[in-house]
Design a protein around this motif. Sequence first.
Motif, PDB file in Angstrom:
ATOM      1  N   TYR A 105     -36.778 -13.164  40.157  1.00  9.94           N
ATOM      2  CA  TYR A 105     -35.369 -13.552  40.118  1.00  9.94           C
ATOM      3  C   TYR A 105     -35.147 -14.502  38.948  1.00  9.94           C
ATOM      4  O   TYR A 105     -36.036 -15.279  38.586  1.00  9.94           O
ATOM      5  CB  TYR A 105     -34.965 -14.277  41.403  1.00  9.94           C
ATOM      6  CG  TYR A 105     -35.244 -13.491  42.643  1.00  9.94           C
ATOM      7  CD1 TYR A 105     -34.494 -12.350  42.936  1.00  9.94           C
ATOM      8  CD2 TYR A 105     -36.258 -13.865  43.510  1.00  9.94           C
ATOM      9  CE1 TYR A 105     -34.767 -11.613  44.067  1.00  9.94           C
ATOM     10  CE2 TYR A 105     -36.540 -13.141  44.643  1.00  9.94           C
ATOM     11  CZ  TYR A 105     -35.781 -12.011  44.924  1.00  9.94           C
ATOM     12  OH  TYR A 105     -36.049 -11.290  46.037  1.00  9.94           O
ATOM     13  N   THR A 106     -33.934 -14.456  38.424  1.00  9.30           N
ATOM     14  CA  THR A 106     -33.595 -15.425  37.391  1.00  9.30           C
ATOM     15  C   THR A 106     -33.231 -16.750  38.062  1.00  9.30           C
ATOM     16  O   THR A 106     -33.076 -16.820  39.281  1.00  9.30           O
ATOM     17  CB  THR A 106     -32.431 -14.912  36.533  1.00  9.30           C
ATOM     18  OG1 THR A 106     -32.198 -15.834  35.476  1.00  9.30           O
ATOM     19  CG2 THR A 106     -31.171 -14.783  37.361  1.00  9.30           C
ATOM     20  N   ASP A 107     -33.130 -17.776  37.254  1.00  9.74           N
ATOM     21  CA  ASP A 107     -32.865 -19.120  37.775  1.00  9.74           C
ATOM     22  C   ASP A 107     -31.434 -19.193  38.334  1.00  9.74           C
ATOM     23  O   ASP A 107     -30.474 -19.034  37.592  1.00  9.74           O
ATOM     24  CB  ASP A 107     -33.038 -20.121  36.624  1.00  9.74           C
ATOM     25  CG  ASP A 107     -33.084 -21.540  37.121  1.00  9.74           C
ATOM     26  OD1 ASP A 107     -32.606 -21.775  38.238  1.00  9.74           O
ATOM     27  OD2 ASP A 107     -33.592 -22.397  36.383  1.00  9.74           O
ATOM     28  N   PRO A 108     -31.268 -19.415  39.639  1.00 10.14           N
ATOM     29  CA  PRO A 108     -29.911 -19.380  40.202  1.00 10.14           C
ATOM     30  C   PRO A 108     -29.108 -20.663  39.976  1.00 10.14           C
ATOM     31  O   PRO A 108     -27.889 -20.644  40.009  1.00 10.14           O
ATOM     32  CB  PRO A 108     -30.160 -19.182  41.691  1.00 10.14           C
ATOM     33  CG  PRO A 108     -31.488 -19.808  41.933  1.00 10.14           C
ATOM     34  CD  PRO A 108     -32.284 -19.637  40.684  1.00 10.14           C
ATOM     35  N   LEU A 109     -29.808 -21.787  39.747  1.00  9.74           N
ATOM     36  CA  LEU A 109     -29.103 -23.066  39.741  1.00  9.74           C
ATOM     37  C   LEU A 109     -28.072 -23.168  38.611  1.00  9.74           C
ATOM     38  O   LEU A 109     -26.913 -23.518  38.879  1.00  9.74           O
ATOM     39  CB  LEU A 109     -30.123 -24.207  39.671  1.00  9.74           C
ATOM     40  CG  LEU A 109     -29.543 -25.582  39.912  1.00  9.74           C
ATOM     41  CD1 LEU A 109     -28.909 -25.662  41.291  1.00  9.74           C
ATOM     42  CD2 LEU A 109     -30.632 -26.637  39.787  1.00  9.74           C
ATOM     43  N   ASN A 165     -31.827  -7.652  34.662  1.00 13.61           N
ATOM     44  CA  ASN A 165     -32.121  -6.970  35.933  1.00 13.61           C
ATOM     45  C   ASN A 165     -32.892  -7.825  36.927  1.00 13.61           C
ATOM     46  O   ASN A 165     -33.771  -7.336  37.630  1.00 13.61           O
ATOM     47  CB  ASN A 165     -32.901  -5.668  35.662  1.00 13.61           C
ATOM     48  CG  ASN A 165     -31.965  -4.613  35.138  1.00 13.61           C
ATOM     49  OD1 ASN A 165     -30.773  -4.615  35.476  1.00 13.61           O
ATOM     50  ND2 ASN A 165     -32.487  -3.746  34.293  1.00 13.61           N
ATOM     51  N   MET A 166     -32.588  -9.109  36.918  1.00  8.92           N
ATOM     52  CA  MET A 166     -33.229  -9.981  37.916  1.00  8.92           C
ATOM     53  C   MET A 166     -32.185 -10.873  38.589  1.00  8.92           C
ATOM     54  O   MET A 166     -32.306 -12.088  38.580  1.00  8.92           O
ATOM     55  CB  MET A 166     -34.288 -10.854  37.240  1.00  8.92           C
ATOM     56  CG  MET A 166     -35.540 -10.140  36.862  1.00  8.92           C
ATOM     57  SD  MET A 166     -36.790 -11.329  36.384  1.00  8.92           S
ATOM     58  CE  MET A 166     -36.591 -11.398  34.636  1.00  8.92           C
ATOM     59  N   PRO A 167     -31.106 -10.318  39.136  1.00  7.97           N
ATOM     60  CA  PRO A 167     -30.073 -11.177  39.731  1.00  7.97           C
ATOM     61  C   PRO A 167     -30.646 -11.979  40.899  1.00  7.97           C
ATOM     62  O   PRO A 167     -31.551 -11.500  41.589  1.00  7.97           O
ATOM     63  CB  PRO A 167     -29.014 -10.185  40.217  1.00  7.97           C
ATOM     64  CG  PRO A 167     -29.718  -8.897  40.343  1.00  7.97           C
ATOM     65  CD  PRO A 167     -30.794  -8.901  39.316  1.00  7.97           C
ATOM     66  N   PRO A 168     -30.150 -13.165  41.103  1.00 12.62           N
ATOM     67  CA  PRO A 168     -30.702 -14.007  42.180  1.00 12.62           C
ATOM     68  C   PRO A 168     -30.175 -13.609  43.546  1.00 12.62           C
ATOM     69  O   PRO A 168     -29.646 -14.430  44.290  1.00 12.62           O
ATOM     70  CB  PRO A 168     -30.254 -15.417  41.778  1.00 12.62           C
ATOM     71  CG  PRO A 168     -29.005 -15.195  41.007  1.00 12.62           C
ATOM     72  CD  PRO A 168     -29.124 -13.864  40.337  1.00 12.62           C
ATOM     73  N   ILE A 169     -30.281 -12.310  43.838  1.00  9.84           N
ATOM     74  CA  ILE A 169     -29.929 -11.812  45.173  1.00  9.84           C
ATOM     75  C   ILE A 169     -31.257 -11.429  45.821  1.00  9.84           C
ATOM     76  O   ILE A 169     -31.948 -10.531  45.319  1.00  9.84           O
ATOM     77  CB  ILE A 169     -29.033 -10.555  45.076  1.00  9.84           C
ATOM     78  CG1 ILE A 169     -27.862 -10.776  44.112  1.00  9.84           C
ATOM     79  CG2 ILE A 169     -28.568 -10.120  46.453  1.00  9.84           C
ATOM     80  CD1 ILE A 169     -26.836 -11.737  44.570  1.00  9.84           C
ATOM     81  N   LEU A 170     -31.600 -12.110  46.901  1.00  7.72           N
ATOM     82  CA  LEU A 170     -32.933 -11.917  47.450  1.00  7.72           C
ATOM     83  C   LEU A 170     -33.109 -10.479  47.935  1.00  7.72           C
ATOM     84  O   LEU A 170     -32.215  -9.894  48.551  1.00  7.72           O
ATOM     85  CB  LEU A 170     -33.171 -12.899  48.600  1.00  7.72           C
ATOM     86  CG  LEU A 170     -33.138 -14.366  48.206  1.00  7.72           C
ATOM     87  CD1 LEU A 170     -33.392 -15.226  49.422  1.00  7.72           C
ATOM     88  CD2 LEU A 170     -34.158 -14.661  47.114  1.00  7.72           C
ATOM     89  N   GLN A 186     -26.509 -20.890  37.260  1.00  3.78           N
ATOM     90  CA  GLN A 186     -25.401 -19.984  37.581  1.00  3.78           C
ATOM     91  C   GLN A 186     -24.409 -20.644  38.533  1.00  3.78           C
ATOM     92  O   GLN A 186     -23.199 -20.550  38.362  1.00  3.78           O
ATOM     93  CB  GLN A 186     -25.938 -18.705  38.198  1.00  3.78           C
ATOM     94  CG  GLN A 186     -26.738 -17.876  37.227  1.00  3.78           C
ATOM     95  CD  GLN A 186     -26.956 -16.474  37.747  1.00  3.78           C
ATOM     96  OE1 GLN A 186     -26.285 -16.042  38.671  1.00  3.78           O
ATOM     97  NE2 GLN A 186     -27.884 -15.773  37.133  1.00  3.78           N
ATOM     98  N   ALA A 187     -24.969 -21.322  39.546  1.00 11.89           N
ATOM     99  CA  ALA A 187     -24.075 -21.974  40.505  1.00 11.89           C
ATOM    100  C   ALA A 187     -23.255 -23.052  39.809  1.00 11.89           C
ATOM    101  O   ALA A 187     -22.055 -23.192  40.043  1.00 11.89           O
ATOM    102  CB  ALA A 187     -24.892 -22.585  41.636  1.00 11.89           C
TER     103      ALA A 187
END
Lengths: 126, 954
Positions: free
Chosen positions: A65-69, A52-57, A71-72
């Motif tokens: 937020y979780t680590d977005p890198l 429940n911490m998606p990297p959507i600001l 994921q990309a």
Amino acid sequence: MEIVIASTVGTLTAAGIYLILRLRAFAIILGLALLSYAVNIFLFASGRLAINMPPILNPYGDAAYTDPLPQALVLTAIVISFGMTAVLVMVALGAFLESDDDRIDIEEPATEGPEQGTGKGEAGAS
Amino acid sequence: MTVVDNTLIIIALLPFIGALVPGIMIRAGRNASAFFTAVPTALALTMLLLHAPAVLSGEVITAEIEWLPQLGLTAAFFLDGLGLMFAAMILGVGLLITLYARFYLSGDDPMGQFYTYLLLFQGAMLGIVLSDNILLLLIFWELTSLSSFLLIGYWKHLPEGRQGARMALAVTGAGGLAMIGGMLILGNIVGSYNLSDILASGEAIRASEWYLPALILILLGAFTKSAQFPFHFWLPHAMAAPTPVSAYLHSATMVKAGVFLMARMWPALAGTDAWFYIVTGVGLITMILGALIALFKDDLKALLAYSTVSHLGLLTMLLGFGTPIAAVAAVFHILNHLTFKAALFMTAGIIDHEAHTRDIKRLGGLRKLMPVTFIIGTFAALSMAGIPLFNGFLSKEMMLEEAAHTDWAGNPYAVPILATIGALLSVAYSFRFIVHVFFGPVRDNYPSKPHDPPFGMWAAPALLVLAVVLIGLMPHLAEPVVRAAAGAVTGGVLPEFHLKIWHGVTPALYMSGVAVLGGAILLTLHAPLDRLWLRTPRPEAKVIFDRLMAAAVGLSRRITEITHDGSMSRYLAIFVAATTVMGYVAWSGSGLPLPSRELLPIPPLVFVGWICILLATVSVALMHRQRFRALVVIGVIGLTISVGFVYLSAPDLALTQISVETVTIMLLLLALHFLPKTTPIESSVPRRIRDGVIALAAGGGVAALSYTFLLRDMPSISEYHLANSYKGGGGTNVVNVILVDFRGYDTYGEIIVLGIAGLIIFALMEALLNGPAARKLRNADYSQDRSRDRHPLMMVIATRVMMPVAIMVGVYIFLRGHNQPGGGFVAGLVISIALLMQYMASGFAWTLRRQQIEYHSMIGSGVVIAGLTGAGAWLGGKPFLTSGFDYFHIPPIEEFELATAMLFDLGVFLAVLGAVMLMLYSLSRIARYAGETVNIEPMDYDPSKQVVMDEKEK
């Protein structure tokens, strides 16, 4: 949860490696598909797990937020692995249509002599 | 006095740039090709000569571009006296060779290719003599080996040419490898790879304990290049090249590179006992051996080749003496040797061209038939013999004078006597060249009636012979050049010297006299001596070389056969096992920090998914032989993973995974239609156990690794991305902003890769369908696999109703991508699925007729749009792929944002869509070849199939 991810990655890797050590192109394609899953999850998990911490600001306040890198990176990796699988399938298909055989080894190692006979026999029969 | 002038770099690059032209201009004719070879050479020569006055007055011109400063590699060039002399020689003779080759090569020879190789080679040589960085010098050094390989093997139809080229490459390449080692040691001693620094620290180099290894390695490079004993054998075999190549490589350039290197390194390396004994010794042996063999060669070019070997030995010996005045002699002889040897090679070429033979035994009496050639050849040969009034005499006198003063291990006679013998043999073969070719009776059995060639062909050697005579008569003309070059060799002060014809009665004069007389006598005895020579057994260098090569090839083949026996599964097993072992070793030695993260709980639903994916994975491994079933289970795994991504806060990944999963399975199903449906059992039980053990070990290792890092925190760079995503990138979906902005370069590369993958598949399919497989496909019978209801009603209707909805979903996902999960990748995949469903439901031909999109151009336009968007940032003075955005308000719509990133994402979208569609489209084309009938109607029912289906069901 960590043990779930770790064991999943491990199982996918083990099955993938077992399959890429087979002698037929299709088994190797399946093995690579499993290995791609394993690698993608592994890379994704390197950003650590979060629920429940998606990297959507969130514009309305602070949130974790979780680590977005990772994921990309994994996102493009998924698409690229599709491209790779497609090329491999094409090569395997071409090899099979040209030679009536989807074995991948050019020749059996000399040490496995007895097996060579059965391998060839079955290839002819299939 | 150092002057920085960047035109030097242009001079060095001109031949390489020019090399692109002749190969193209050959379409406009041979004259055009030759002309456009001459232009860059002449231009470079002119620019060089403009620097000449400054250089001759003692200035050094430098130019530098940083290349890889971390490695100490800069593209640094400098021009001093030595460099000027060599560069002028390379370019000047290059011009003459261009002219000569225009007339020498026949209409059947690909002349454009020749000139391109020539310019490449010229550029490489020029680079060697102008480099101010030894790493750069090494690069050019290797380039000369490669480009001379192309030149020597230019006549590809001649086995001698190919063998000669290979031998030259093997020998000079091996020497080059040794030299790389030597140069690196040298750079390590000095702490800089700049030649100027190295030349300035000769003391430190000679005092270093690494001096001897460095010296030997560098000399190996120089000796192989300059064909010094025992590496002299490649040069005569390289004579299989066309004569212009021989004239260029073996007078002015290639073989002089080794001599140049020794001269260049002279201040750093010369002056020690090791230098003296190695260099002088090798030079002396080479000089005598080369001259002796030359005397008994009947092939004109072979005679000249061995005489070149001999003269290179002479130069090497002079440099070995280590005295400044010997260096002056060496530099002067380099210049003189160039003039007469290039002229002689061209003369030999003319004779070969006109008489169709170069065999001395079949020539003779050409004096009357070819008067012009006779004069040119004779003058040049007299100079080679060292007869007064020709330039060869001057430098040979200086050589003998120096030899007369040189002790060899305390013995004052050894060097002078041997040097005189060398000179004597040189006189003998030079006279032989004149007497046996031009004098004697005119024969009536030449293979072709000889006569003088057209002016264009003898102009170049005539010009060279003019220089021979001019320098011979007025040596002071050459003095400034020799002084500047020799000054650069010795690195400073030169003793007082003057180049002149008459030095008084000196020991050298007596030695010269002995040599000329002895040479003349030797020639009269040539016939009996020749018979004796032919009877004497001699080691044949080529045989030894071939045996060595065969042994080396055999050894490497044995090693290769052990490790690469053609079994891919074997490599993979070795690779996986080795990686696992290395991972274990690395892990066992490390101290891990304590776990710093709390374990997350496992809710029941996750537990079910976990069991599901584990079971599915194991079952794929166990029943992979049933290919359809395995595919279905793979789909289950992929979908479970997508759900997992949703649960673990990765909505973008979930979307991508689910859509990629769909297209992958479609692709595999399509391929499986033409592949065997089962995999036979091939490996033995022990083999399967072995693979299982390897797989379990690797899997266990990866699991342990994952578990280890999942329990520990690690600093991440993602804070930056989270903080700047909205401020800098204008989007709240950080993953998408990373893709289109922060790491846009990666994404740009990846869509290109994907596009290329699509094109590869298309190309492979084209090749396949035009090859033997196409016939096989036509005759194959796939009809029993076909359903009788090929395009079921339900599916056709459903897909058509869904099509607009699916496309709308795709557009929606694309538009919201910047702020919510979605984006170009996912949108591209979703829309391609929507289109693919039409193919699957309604059939190939039916769909194709209704949507005519060029997938190739879709990929291309995608990449172009993304690239242009990125380049657009330049207009704002920002780096490539910096995105800009702003917010707009157009009533009655709410305020919205427009970002250039969206345009970039459009490129991504198009490339992904095009690539995926092209891949599946290509694969589906096989079906047409396999005799699948094309349906015109969307729905297609084939009642005749019933029987087959029923049988199958039983």
